[in-house]
Design a protein around this motif. Structure first.
Motif, PDB file in Angstrom:
ATOM      1  N   SER A  58      74.529 -27.728  20.114  1.00 17.41           N
ATOM      2  CA  SER A  58      73.518 -26.789  19.628  1.00 17.41           C
ATOM      3  C   SER A  58      72.984 -25.963  20.785  1.00 17.41           C
ATOM      4  CB  SER A  58      72.367 -27.546  18.975  1.00 17.41           C
ATOM      5  OG  SER A  58      71.369 -26.662  18.538  1.00 17.41           O
ATOM      6  N   THR A  59      73.049 -24.648  20.639  1.00 20.04           N
ATOM      7  CA  THR A  59      72.558 -23.742  21.666  1.00 20.04           C
ATOM      8  C   THR A  59      71.676 -22.685  21.023  1.00 20.04           C
ATOM      9  OG1 THR A  59      74.528 -22.363  21.422  1.00 20.04           O
ATOM     10  CG2 THR A  59      74.572 -24.032  23.154  1.00 20.04           C
ATOM     11  N   PRO A  60      70.688 -22.178  21.742  1.00 19.78           N
ATOM     12  CA  PRO A  60      69.843 -21.133  21.163  1.00 19.78           C
ATOM     13  C   PRO A  60      70.678 -19.907  20.805  1.00 19.78           C
ATOM     14  CG  PRO A  60      68.880 -22.018  23.168  1.00 19.78           C
ATOM     15  CD  PRO A  60      70.269 -22.561  23.097  1.00 19.78           C
ATOM     16  N   LEU A  61      70.559 -19.451  19.594  1.00 18.68           N
ATOM     17  CA  LEU A  61      71.245 -18.234  19.171  1.00 18.68           C
ATOM     18  C   LEU A  61      70.261 -17.073  19.253  1.00 18.68           C
ATOM     19  CD1 LEU A  61      73.147 -19.637  16.072  1.00 18.68           C
ATOM     20  CD2 LEU A  61      74.006 -19.297  18.381  1.00 18.68           C
ATOM     21  N   ALA A  62      70.770 -15.938  19.658  1.00 23.50           N
ATOM     22  CA  ALA A  62      69.891 -14.793  19.907  1.00 23.50           C
ATOM     23  C   ALA A  62      69.051 -14.458  18.677  1.00 23.50           C
ATOM     24  CB  ALA A  62      70.727 -13.591  20.316  1.00 23.50           C
ATOM     25  N   ALA A  63      67.729 -14.471  18.870  1.00 25.58           N
ATOM     26  CA  ALA A  63      66.825 -14.240  17.742  1.00 25.58           C
ATOM     27  C   ALA A  63      66.930 -12.823  17.191  1.00 25.58           C
ATOM     28  CB  ALA A  63      65.389 -14.533  18.178  1.00 25.58           C
ATOM     29  N   HIS A  64      67.406 -11.877  18.008  1.00 29.98           N
ATOM     30  CA  HIS A  64      67.430 -10.491  17.549  1.00 29.98           C
ATOM     31  C   HIS A  64      68.633 -10.181  16.662  1.00 29.98           C
ATOM     32  CE1 HIS A  64      70.018 -10.431  21.168  1.00 29.98           C
ATOM     33  NE2 HIS A  64      70.652  -9.453  20.555  1.00 29.98           N
ATOM     34  N   LEU A  65      69.608 -11.102  16.587  1.00 24.82           N
ATOM     35  CA  LEU A  65      70.776 -10.837  15.757  1.00 24.82           C
ATOM     36  C   LEU A  65      70.382 -10.881  14.279  1.00 24.82           C
ATOM     37  CD1 LEU A  65      73.560 -12.933  17.523  1.00 24.82           C
ATOM     38  CD2 LEU A  65      73.281 -10.453  17.540  1.00 24.82           C
ATOM     39  N   VAL A 101      68.632 -17.096  11.799  1.00 22.05           N
ATOM     40  CA  VAL A 101      69.081 -18.218  12.620  1.00 22.05           C
ATOM     41  C   VAL A 101      68.215 -18.379  13.864  1.00 22.05           C
ATOM     42  CG1 VAL A 101      71.029 -19.132  13.925  1.00 22.05           C
ATOM     43  CG2 VAL A 101      71.423 -18.044  11.728  1.00 22.05           C
ATOM     44  N   GLY A 102      67.741 -17.268  14.404  1.00 17.72           N
ATOM     45  CA  GLY A 102      66.933 -17.334  15.608  1.00 17.72           C
ATOM     46  C   GLY A 102      65.616 -18.053  15.420  1.00 17.72           C
ATOM     47  N   THR A 103      65.195 -18.289  14.183  1.00 20.90           N
ATOM     48  CA  THR A 103      63.922 -18.969  13.920  1.00 20.90           C
ATOM     49  C   THR A 103      64.104 -20.454  13.610  1.00 20.90           C
ATOM     50  OG1 THR A 103      63.916 -18.547  11.523  1.00 20.90           O
ATOM     51  CG2 THR A 103      63.028 -16.816  12.962  1.00 20.90           C
ATOM     52  N   LEU A 104      65.346 -20.939  13.615  1.00 23.08           N
ATOM     53  CA  LEU A 104      65.614 -22.328  13.282  1.00 23.08           C
ATOM     54  C   LEU A 104      65.352 -23.243  14.468  1.00 23.08           C
ATOM     55  CD1 LEU A 104      69.002 -22.018  11.359  1.00 23.08           C
ATOM     56  CD2 LEU A 104      66.702 -22.064  10.383  1.00 23.08           C
ATOM     57  N   SER A 105      65.108 -24.509  14.175  1.00 21.73           N
ATOM     58  CA  SER A 105      65.036 -25.517  15.224  1.00 21.73           C
ATOM     59  C   SER A 105      66.451 -25.825  15.722  1.00 21.73           C
ATOM     60  CB  SER A 105      64.402 -26.801  14.686  1.00 21.73           C
ATOM     61  OG  SER A 105      65.282 -27.433  13.755  1.00 21.73           O
ATOM     62  N   GLY A 106      66.546 -26.542  16.838  1.00 22.43           N
ATOM     63  CA  GLY A 106      67.857 -26.908  17.365  1.00 22.43           C
ATOM     64  C   GLY A 106      68.665 -27.728  16.376  1.00 22.43           C
ATOM     65  N   GLY A 107      67.997 -28.651  15.697  1.00 21.97           N
ATOM     66  CA  GLY A 107      68.696 -29.469  14.718  1.00 21.97           C
ATOM     67  C   GLY A 107      69.191 -28.667  13.537  1.00 21.97           C
ATOM     68  N   GLN A 108      68.387 -27.716  13.080  1.00 21.95           N
ATOM     69  CA  GLN A 108      68.802 -26.872  11.960  1.00 21.95           C
ATOM     70  C   GLN A 108      69.965 -25.976  12.362  1.00 21.95           C
ATOM     71  OE1 GLN A 108      64.966 -25.143  11.344  1.00 21.95           O
ATOM     72  NE2 GLN A 108      64.350 -26.649   9.803  1.00 21.95           N
ATOM     73  N   ARG A 109      69.940 -25.452  13.591  1.00 25.75           N
ATOM     74  CA  ARG A 109      71.072 -24.634  14.061  1.00 25.75           C
ATOM     75  C   ARG A 109      72.350 -25.453  14.102  1.00 25.75           C
ATOM     76  NH1 ARG A 109      67.292 -22.422  17.832  1.00 25.75           N
ATOM     77  NH2 ARG A 109      68.035 -23.882  19.416  1.00 25.75           N
ATOM     78  N   GLN A 110      72.250 -26.702  14.605  1.00 29.38           N
ATOM     79  CA  GLN A 110      73.438 -27.547  14.685  1.00 29.38           C
ATOM     80  C   GLN A 110      73.983 -27.845  13.296  1.00 29.38           C
ATOM     81  OE1 GLN A 110      74.982 -28.046  17.291  1.00 29.38           O
ATOM     82  NE2 GLN A 110      76.215 -29.899  17.187  1.00 29.38           N
ATOM     83  N   ARG A 111      73.103 -28.050  12.336  1.00 30.05           N
ATOM     84  CA  ARG A 111      73.537 -28.297  10.965  1.00 30.05           C
ATOM     85  C   ARG A 111      74.207 -27.056  10.384  1.00 30.05           C
ATOM     86  NH1 ARG A 111      67.818 -30.598   9.412  1.00 30.05           N
ATOM     87  NH2 ARG A 111      68.370 -30.009   7.276  1.00 30.05           N
TER      88      ARG A 111
END
Length: 224
Positions: A87-94, A141-151
């Motif tokens: 899980s990595t931070p995805l750019a919030a502006h996308l 996606v940029g507003t999700l937690s790390g766990g939510q992004r990984q899911r």
């Protein structure tokens, strides 16, 4: 559990990947030294070991992203591979939401940006439900937690309906809810015929492990 499943017609325990005598050097230092490993349909192989032991390097070789300096990679013809990174931070502006990210898993069948078919849209909805993100399907996606992004990334792999799923530390640093959902989803993948290789520091994270490969300084110290 939603209705996403592997499209694999492989029989249980069919070998989908074989690595033989794999050696990899990185920056003049050995990362893997004569490693053997196998992945089988319907089974979870947990690759464990300390940081720097060669776990992620092994996963890159299995994914075809890294060519070993020595050894043989034998992949069963026609096998589809899905790689889920940490899980990595995805750019919030996308301008992408959860549904957009998961739908990317259909691109291998449809081609980039081609209109999705009904069956593919249904797969996306089912995958999002499987990882318990239905209420967040339109969330950026940029507003999700790390766990939510990984899911979300794991749901993308589900949509690919891969025969071989590669997971790099899928639960590292995640909340207990996300770890539980991911463990259940991995069990669903193996139950529906996918071979899964997961890099982990803690085998106990998973509800069931079929095979274990422990690395130390690039060598196999335990295989069971």
């Amino acid at each position: 559990m939603a209705g996403v499943s592997s499209s694999s017609i492989l029989l249980p325990t069919t070998r989908v990947l074989s690595l033989r005598d794999i050696a990899v050097d990185r920056d003049g230092h050995p990362a893997l030294r004569g490693v053997d490993a196998e992945a089988h349909a319907g089974r979870l192989l947990a690759v464990t070991g300390a940081n720097g032991s060669g776990k992620s390097t092994l996963l890159e070789v299995a994914a075809g992203l890294l060519t070993p300096h020595r050894g043989a990679v034998d992949l069963r013809p026609g096998i589809r591979i899905a790689l889920v990174p940490q899980s990595t931070p995805l750019a919030a502006h996308l301008p992408l939401n959860v549904t957009d990210i998961v739908a990317m898993g259909t691109w291998g069948r449809l081609g980039t940006w081609r209109p999705a078919r009904r069956v593919d849209r249904d797969l996306v909805v089912d995958a999002i439900g499987t990882v318990d993100l239905a209420d967040l399907a339109r969330r950026p996606v940029g507003t999700l937690s790390g766990g939510q992004r990984q899911r979300a990334l794991l749901a993308q792999a589900l949509v690919q309906r891969a025969d071989l799923v590669l997971l790099d530390e899928p639960m590292a640093g995640l909340d207990s809810r996300s770890r539980a959902v991911i463990a259940t989803t991995i069990g669903h993948l193996t139950a529906t015929g996918s071979a899964v290789i997961a890099v982990t520091h803690d085998i106990a994270e998973f509800t069931a492990v079929d095979d274990v490969l422990e690395l130390q300084d690039g060598r196999v110290v335990r295989a069971s």
